[in-house]
Design a protein around this motif. Sequence first.
Motif, PDB file in Angstrom:
ATOM      1  N   LEU A 143       0.824  -1.219   0.000  1.00 39.50           N
ATOM      2  CA  LEU A 143       0.000   0.000   0.000  1.00 39.50           C
ATOM      3  C   LEU A 143       0.857   1.268   0.000  1.00 39.50           C
ATOM      4  CD1 LEU A 143      -2.768  -1.031   2.558  1.00 39.50           C
ATOM      5  CD2 LEU A 143      -3.043  -0.718   0.099  1.00 39.50           C
TER       6      LEU A 143
ATOM      7  N   LEU B 111     -15.591   3.429  -3.521  1.00 42.83           N
ATOM      8  CA  LEU B 111     -15.025   2.707  -2.374  1.00 42.83           C
ATOM      9  C   LEU B 111     -15.368   3.424  -1.070  1.00 42.83           C
ATOM     10  CD1 LEU B 111     -11.495   1.532  -3.593  1.00 42.83           C
ATOM     11  CD2 LEU B 111     -13.465   0.120  -3.016  1.00 42.83           C
TER      12      LEU B 111
ATOM     13  N   ILE C 224     -10.130 -16.206  22.321  1.00 46.31           N
ATOM     14  CA  ILE C 224      -9.020 -17.060  21.870  1.00 46.31           C
ATOM     15  C   ILE C 224      -8.618 -16.623  20.460  1.00 46.31           C
ATOM     16  CG2 ILE C 224      -8.331 -19.420  21.309  1.00 46.31           C
ATOM     17  CD1 ILE C 224     -10.301 -20.368  23.453  1.00 46.31           C
ATOM     18  N   PRO C 225      -7.337 -16.334  20.238  1.00 46.36           N
ATOM     19  CA  PRO C 225      -6.943 -15.807  18.927  1.00 46.36           C
ATOM     20  C   PRO C 225      -7.133 -16.813  17.799  1.00 46.36           C
ATOM     21  CG  PRO C 225      -5.015 -16.237  20.304  1.00 46.36           C
ATOM     22  CD  PRO C 225      -6.213 -16.433  21.170  1.00 46.36           C
ATOM     23  N   VAL C 226      -7.411 -16.275  16.612  1.00 46.41           N
ATOM     24  CA  VAL C 226      -7.574 -17.130  15.433  1.00 46.41           C
ATOM     25  C   VAL C 226      -6.203 -17.581  14.933  1.00 46.41           C
ATOM     26  CG1 VAL C 226      -8.373 -17.166  13.038  1.00 46.41           C
ATOM     27  CG2 VAL C 226      -9.734 -16.015  14.793  1.00 46.41           C
TER      28      VAL C 226
ATOM     29  N   THR D 108      -6.668  -4.472  -3.194  1.00 50.94           N
ATOM     30  CA  THR D 108      -6.776  -4.387  -1.736  1.00 50.94           C
ATOM     31  C   THR D 108      -8.234  -4.476  -1.295  1.00 50.94           C
ATOM     32  OG1 THR D 108      -4.821  -2.997  -1.666  1.00 50.94           O
ATOM     33  CG2 THR D 108      -6.210  -2.987   0.289  1.00 50.94           C
ATOM     34  N   ALA D 109      -9.084  -3.731  -1.989  1.00 56.11           N
ATOM     35  CA  ALA D 109     -10.503  -3.731  -1.617  1.00 56.11           C
ATOM     36  C   ALA D 109     -11.104  -5.128  -1.774  1.00 56.11           C
ATOM     37  CB  ALA D 109     -11.258  -2.724  -2.476  1.00 56.11           C
TER      38      ALA D 109
ATOM     39  N   LEU E 298     -11.002 -11.838   2.255  1.00 55.59           N
ATOM     40  CA  LEU E 298     -10.398 -12.367   3.484  1.00 55.59           C
ATOM     41  C   LEU E 298     -11.391 -12.358   4.651  1.00 55.59           C
ATOM     42  CD1 LEU E 298      -6.728 -11.007   3.706  1.00 55.59           C
ATOM     43  CD2 LEU E 298      -7.491 -13.357   3.461  1.00 55.59           C
TER      44      LEU E 298
ATOM     45  N   TYR F 154     -13.729 -15.148   4.075  1.00 57.46           N
ATOM     46  CA  TYR F 154     -13.011 -16.415   4.258  1.00 57.46           C
ATOM     47  C   TYR F 154     -12.852 -16.739   5.746  1.00 57.46           C
ATOM     48  CZ  TYR F 154      -9.007 -19.616   4.332  1.00 57.46           C
ATOM     49  OH  TYR F 154      -8.173 -20.673   4.585  1.00 57.46           O
ATOM     50  N   LEU F 155     -12.433 -15.709   6.516  1.00 57.62           N
ATOM     51  CA  LEU F 155     -12.218 -15.927   7.955  1.00 57.62           C
ATOM     52  C   LEU F 155     -13.528 -16.227   8.662  1.00 57.62           C
ATOM     53  CD1 LEU F 155      -9.564 -13.221   8.827  1.00 57.62           C
ATOM     54  CD2 LEU F 155      -9.268 -15.689   8.820  1.00 57.62           C
TER      55      LEU F 155
ATOM     56  N   THR G 190     -13.302 -23.362  18.935  1.00 62.44           N
ATOM     57  CA  THR G 190     -12.425 -23.429  20.102  1.00 62.44           C
ATOM     58  C   THR G 190     -12.738 -24.731  20.847  1.00 62.44           C
ATOM     59  OG1 THR G 190     -14.041 -22.328  21.481  1.00 62.44           O
ATOM     60  CG2 THR G 190     -12.456 -20.919  20.334  1.00 62.44           C
TER      61      THR G 190
ATOM     62  N   ARG H  17      -9.066 -23.567  17.433  1.00 59.88           N
ATOM     63  CA  ARG H  17      -8.451 -22.348  17.977  1.00 59.88           C
ATOM     64  C   ARG H  17      -8.089 -22.601  19.431  1.00 59.88           C
ATOM     65  NH1 ARG H  17     -13.033 -18.240  17.222  1.00 59.88           N
ATOM     66  NH2 ARG H  17     -11.915 -17.027  18.756  1.00 59.88           N
TER      67      ARG H  17
ATOM     68  N   HIS I  71      -2.250 -28.449  15.838  1.00 61.59           N
ATOM     69  CA  HIS I  71      -3.259 -27.589  15.195  1.00 61.59           C
ATOM     70  C   HIS I  71      -2.643 -26.652  14.181  1.00 61.59           C
ATOM     71  CE1 HIS I  71      -2.685 -23.835  17.814  1.00 61.59           C
ATOM     72  NE2 HIS I  71      -1.797 -24.695  18.215  1.00 61.59           N
TER      73      HIS I  71
END
Lengths: 324, 321
Positions: free
Chosen positions: A179, A198, A284-286, B24-25, B31, B34-35, B42, B310, B321
């Motif tokens: 960026l 945007l 809990i972190p991913v 980026t957009a 993402l 996806y996440l 957990t 997690r 994991h």
Amino acid sequence: VLALLPAFPILLLVLRLWVLSRQDLATMLLLVQQVNPLGLASALVLTLAWVPPVVVLAGRLLGLLQLASQPGRADLPASWLALRVARTPDWVIVIFVAWAAMTWQLQFLPALVAVTLAIVGLTTRIRYGDDDWLVTIMCVLLPATGAISLYVWFGPGILAAFESGDLATGILLAGSPVLAVLTGPIPRASSRVVTQWLATVMAFGAPFVVGAIFLGTPVLPEVALEIGGGSADRVEAGGVEVVRSEIVTVDDRMTTLLSRDGRVRFVRNELILSKVLCPDANQIPVSDIVVHGWGVEETVFEFLLPPAPRPPDDPRCEGRPLGG
Amino acid sequence: VAATKRWRLTAAWRVLRLAVVVTTAVLLAFLSLYLWWNAEPTVPELRAQAGLVGKRELLVGVNDDIPNLSYRDRDKEQFSGFDIEISYMIAAYLGFRPDQVRFLVVDNEDRESMRARDDKGHYWTLDLVVASFSITKDREAKPQVSFSDPYLRTELSVVTKQGHTEIQSLEDLRGKKVCTLTTSTANTPLADAGVIEFDRAMISACVIGVLDGRFEAVSSDAAVLAGFVAKNSDQLMFHDIGYDEQELWGVNAGDNEALRKLVNLSLCQSRYDPNDRRWEMAFETYLRLGVKGQDIAVDEQPKVSPIKVRAWPGTLPDACH
């Protein structure tokens, strides 16, 4: 529209209570009466502190890109985005950069550095475009140095992320420094459409994203209680019932509980044998990627301050009595 | 020419920057989706999905007649053995103390259906079966069976009375009376070898039959027979038949996928955490018997595949994991 902005957090808080009460009016009125507004506001601030810098810095970057791409277009009326850029003083941006540095997780800091370099570069190009040396330093050398430094520092993390199959973190860490290239104009013909669209999508989408995040955030402490005697119809074998619920309030006679399915229960204090705070699994972190000892999902504060102790699993939080 | 070159360079940079903005957009949107879509559960979420929250007892199906593996002392009303220790290890990971684990004796043929009856004759549906249950493709294909990763590697073996002539393969028992368990993995190789096969519901019945001369031999996994041989070393002996297929024992979690993942996590923790010596201790205590003629089981816990989950950093070994 801006005048209505302060109403948004209040709307969020009311919506949160509405969801918590499972859309039952009586329960919601009880919550409104009993829940401490300071607690709600704390949850709101802690959960969403990272959002304002995203909106302000991304808006600034897009606005500057538009201005740099269309210099001297007197034939076009100034866009709302360009007007926002013109009316926001630099010191506000500095404050938001510092705010982001404190509240963003490590994995987003490369993006913060790159966006800041891009904003500095674009501002220099717009204001001092005639000074070739200054433009070269601020728009080429500085961003390049910044991006290279980011890759050097985050290199081990990027490699670890791709090696462990954590693509999202890998892409985020490896892609963000790019960026910094945004220190100059984009094609004139498409600049207005791209930046304006945007920014518009961001402006309209942000409240929904913020709402979705906050509605999933716990605002009441979740506890497990051992309740004995008195409620014979509910007490299971062993004479102790274990209840996992959110505590609405405790007074000198009763404890008011709200279960996950929205049911309210009043328990006499003398029947409560023990109580334990249950951890929120959502914390809990991913990603478990660590860069120079710093977890990618930790903010500066979380990294610097001593971590909260993580007690061992308590059987009461699993619905089983503590007993021996 | 220089001006044209410079103009082209500038235009290329403009297009590159536009590509960066658009990419980026798109990438950010992708993402985020996806996440959100691929969010890994957990351990507390897995426990809830497995139906363990609020459960007072963990019902585990085990054998009760196999010394050193899964044996019930009726005087003390206690179970002991390698399978019992593995059950306690898994139960601890699931959040159950030893006194919250209830062992029920599961018949061999009920290990798939996960039903067992208590001493009063009432039938229960089990949460887990830890009963020398070999992982086979036929068993895995059944809807009510979902095996964990293996927790022990052993092999098929034969036990006879002391002084029996050496047996080097199952074919040496052709035409002889050989006992094994109903639904044992030994059934097929015994049938192929042409022995006269007798099936019993309990392996102890086979061993008694060998001791009193009704059967020539008993065939089962070496880890199952080892306790009997160690206990009766002056009367029984092993024969290494050189059977080349390893028997891999797994825990049956029924059709509970979340529970299967949790069982694998507990096995994984034990396998890859150097400070976790529970599996090794159980092996040393119950399966390092020093019997002659047969390698009872591999003294290293089998590898466990990583599980998508997690967890707080440092709470699970990296390999898990």
